[in-house]
Design a protein around this motif. Structure first.
Motif, PDB file in Angstrom:
ATOM      1  N   LYS A  72      21.886 -18.772  15.969  1.00 29.60           N
ATOM      2  CA  LYS A  72      21.784 -19.699  17.099  1.00 29.60           C
ATOM      3  C   LYS A  72      20.695 -20.740  16.860  1.00 29.60           C
ATOM      4  O   LYS A  72      20.837 -21.915  17.210  1.00 29.60           O
ATOM      5  CB  LYS A  72      21.492 -18.917  18.379  1.00 29.60           C
ATOM      6  N   TYR A  73      19.606 -20.311  16.239  1.00 31.14           N
ATOM      7  CA  TYR A  73      18.456 -21.192  16.041  1.00 31.14           C
ATOM      8  C   TYR A  73      18.390 -21.799  14.636  1.00 31.14           C
ATOM      9  O   TYR A  73      17.963 -22.941  14.474  1.00 31.14           O
ATOM     10  CB  TYR A  73      17.159 -20.430  16.317  1.00 31.14           C
ATOM     11  N   ILE A  74      18.779 -21.030  13.646  1.00 28.50           N
ATOM     12  CA  ILE A  74      18.723 -21.524  12.265  1.00 28.50           C
ATOM     13  C   ILE A  74      20.110 -22.012  11.875  1.00 28.50           C
ATOM     14  O   ILE A  74      21.035 -21.208  11.675  1.00 28.50           O
ATOM     15  CB  ILE A  74      18.236 -20.422  11.304  1.00 28.50           C
ATOM     16  N   LYS A  75      20.270 -23.306  11.776  1.00 29.49           N
ATOM     17  CA  LYS A  75      21.597 -23.891  11.558  1.00 29.49           C
ATOM     18  C   LYS A  75      22.044 -23.819  10.103  1.00 29.49           C
ATOM     19  O   LYS A  75      23.239 -23.873   9.815  1.00 29.49           O
ATOM     20  CB  LYS A  75      21.605 -25.347  12.030  1.00 29.49           C
ATOM     21  N   GLN A  76      21.096 -23.710   9.178  1.00 33.54           N
ATOM     22  CA  GLN A  76      21.471 -23.591   7.772  1.00 33.54           C
ATOM     23  C   GLN A  76      22.032 -22.187   7.526  1.00 33.54           C
ATOM     24  O   GLN A  76      21.619 -21.212   8.158  1.00 33.54           O
ATOM     25  CB  GLN A  76      20.263 -23.825   6.862  1.00 33.54           C
ATOM     26  N   THR A  77      22.966 -22.092   6.595  1.00 33.01           N
ATOM     27  CA  THR A  77      23.578 -20.803   6.284  1.00 33.01           C
ATOM     28  C   THR A  77      22.855 -20.079   5.163  1.00 33.01           C
ATOM     29  O   THR A  77      22.585 -18.879   5.249  1.00 33.01           O
ATOM     30  CB  THR A  77      25.060 -20.991   5.886  1.00 33.01           C
ATOM     31  N   ASN A  78      22.511 -20.823   4.125  1.00 30.02           N
ATOM     32  CA  ASN A  78      21.896 -20.222   2.952  1.00 30.02           C
ATOM     33  C   ASN A  78      20.415 -20.586   2.822  1.00 30.02           C
ATOM     34  O   ASN A  78      19.982 -21.642   3.282  1.00 30.02           O
ATOM     35  CB  ASN A  78      22.639 -20.661   1.688  1.00 30.02           C
ATOM     36  N   ILE A  79      19.675 -19.709   2.170  1.00 29.02           N
ATOM     37  CA  ILE A  79      18.240 -19.926   1.990  1.00 29.02           C
ATOM     38  C   ILE A  79      17.970 -21.245   1.280  1.00 29.02           C
ATOM     39  O   ILE A  79      17.059 -21.994   1.634  1.00 29.02           O
ATOM     40  CB  ILE A  79      17.611 -18.765   1.185  1.00 29.02           C
ATOM     41  N   GLU A  80      18.782 -21.540   0.270  1.00 22.60           N
ATOM     42  CA  GLU A  80      18.565 -22.756  -0.522  1.00 22.60           C
ATOM     43  C   GLU A  80      18.855 -24.033   0.265  1.00 22.60           C
ATOM     44  O   GLU A  80      18.524 -25.136  -0.184  1.00 22.60           O
ATOM     45  CB  GLU A  80      19.397 -22.728  -1.801  1.00 22.60           C
ATOM     46  N   ASP A  81      19.460 -23.911   1.454  1.00 20.95           N
ATOM     47  CA  ASP A  81      19.752 -25.080   2.287  1.00 20.95           C
ATOM     48  C   ASP A  81      18.585 -25.468   3.194  1.00 20.95           C
ATOM     49  O   ASP A  81      18.602 -26.530   3.812  1.00 20.95           O
ATOM     50  CB  ASP A  81      20.991 -24.815   3.160  1.00 20.95           C
ATOM     51  N   LEU A  82      17.587 -24.601   3.299  1.00 20.39           N
ATOM     52  CA  LEU A  82      16.447 -24.873   4.174  1.00 20.39           C
ATOM     53  C   LEU A  82      15.637 -26.068   3.663  1.00 20.39           C
ATOM     54  O   LEU A  82      15.542 -26.282   2.449  1.00 20.39           O
ATOM     55  CB  LEU A  82      15.542 -23.648   4.261  1.00 20.39           C
ATOM     56  N   PRO A  83      15.036 -26.839   4.555  1.00 23.55           N
ATOM     57  CA  PRO A  83      14.248 -28.016   4.146  1.00 23.55           C
ATOM     58  C   PRO A  83      13.055 -27.680   3.253  1.00 23.55           C
ATOM     59  O   PRO A  83      12.644 -28.494   2.431  1.00 23.55           O
ATOM     60  CB  PRO A  83      13.790 -28.616   5.480  1.00 23.55           C
ATOM     61  N   LYS A  84      12.487 -26.473   3.424  1.00 28.02           N
ATOM     62  CA  LYS A  84      11.355 -26.060   2.593  1.00 28.02           C
ATOM     63  C   LYS A  84      11.767 -24.887   1.711  1.00 28.02           C
ATOM     64  O   LYS A  84      12.527 -24.017   2.148  1.00 28.02           O
ATOM     65  CB  LYS A  84      10.164 -25.629   3.462  1.00 28.02           C
ATOM     66  N   PRO A  85      11.252 -24.846   0.469  1.00 31.67           N
ATOM     67  CA  PRO A  85      11.524 -23.695  -0.400  1.00 31.67           C
ATOM     68  C   PRO A  85      11.023 -22.409   0.246  1.00 31.67           C
ATOM     69  O   PRO A  85       9.887 -22.339   0.716  1.00 31.67           O
ATOM     70  CB  PRO A  85      10.740 -24.021  -1.676  1.00 31.67           C
ATOM     71  N   PHE A  86      11.876 -21.391   0.257  1.00 36.85           N
ATOM     72  CA  PHE A  86      11.571 -20.161   0.970  1.00 36.85           C
ATOM     73  C   PHE A  86      11.996 -18.956   0.135  1.00 36.85           C
ATOM     74  O   PHE A  86      13.067 -18.948  -0.465  1.00 36.85           O
ATOM     75  CB  PHE A  86      12.312 -20.161   2.313  1.00 36.85           C
TER      76      PHE A  86
END
Length: 250
Positions: free
Chosen positions: A93-107
């Motif tokens: 609901k809150y995190i719209k990205q599906t995959n870790i690599e899609d996040l704006p910051k490296p995680f």
């Protein structure tokens, strides 16, 4: 060239909310980590932060979510006392990205591979699966099966997953939310299990904090029990107050 700043967020159940306060204080000092590594509670806070939420927004989201609603007792506890239900829906609901690599910051998500007996650091793949694996505290929550292997709380093998950041960052801030305390009430299976788990993860922290330029561990967090959810705001305040008095040489 400005320094590449990384932050490592440990597990610690309710004490993990202190990470929100830490991030708030860092932001006020103009320190914005570009890389994040986290495990268990720290992986959840880290995922929201890497998704683009500010520390203040993280606080607001924490007020909205009823965490107890996601925990159910197992009627026949073969693998754990409790089970986690519908947390994946709340995360999505809150995190719209599906995959870790899609996040704006490296995680990077620290996870314990129970089947192979090794720690893993995921920077690719489904975000919710990674977070559920990283937060599955043994005995209390069921292991998560991925590709035929069982995964549990990342803190079991590494509660301060600094390794992924060592060759990527010039300055690393380690945040660990489980200061040592003397426990007097070891009178049931739950308290004994929690104390044993805590002492086990403490040893793996000592080895890794040497890689941090700054190691943060607010002593006052010891007065907050791991599952005292009603004290989450107190944990946020402790993290904030402790860090605002630290001088960083970034």
């Amino acid at each position: 060239m400005s320094k590449r700043i990384g932050i490592v967020l440990s597990g610690g159940a309710v004490r993990g909310f202190a990470h929100i306060g830490v991030l708030m204080a860092l932001e006020e000092k103009g320190i914005i980590p570009q890389y994040v590594s986290g495990t268990s509670a720290g992986s959840i806070i880290g995922a929201f932060y890497c998704a683009g939420y500010t520390p203040s927004q993280l606080f607001e989201i924490a007020e909205e979510i009823n965490f107890l609603a996601h925990i159910r007792p197992n009627i026949v506890p073969k693998k754990s006392l409790f089970k986690i239900v519908n947390l994946d829906k709340t995360l999505k609901k809150y995190i719209k990205q599906t995959n870790i690599e899609d996040l704006p910051k490296p995680f990077f998500v620290g996870i314990s591979n129970l089947s192979d007996g090794v720690p893993e650091y995921w920077d690719k793949g489904d975000i919710t699966t990674a977070l559920l694996c990283s937060s599955s505290l043994p005995f209390f929550f069921e292991p998560v099966c991925v590709n035929g292997k069982l995964y549990v709380d990342g803190g079991l093998m590494n509660n301060l997953p600094v390794e992924p950041l060592i060759d990527k960052c010039d300055y690393i801030i380690g945040v660990e939310v489980n200061p040592l305390w003397k426990e007097k009430n070891l009178n049931n299976i739950v308290s004994i299990s929690l104390r044993s788990f805590y002492l086990a993860i403490r040893s793996n922290i000592e080895v890794r904090k040497r890689y941090c330029n700054v190691f943060i561990q607010p002593p006052s967090l010891s007065k907050i029990g791991l599952f005292e959810l009603w004290k989450w705001k107190e944990a946020v305040k402790i993290g904030y107050e402790f860090v605002k008095n630290i001088t960083f040489d970034v």
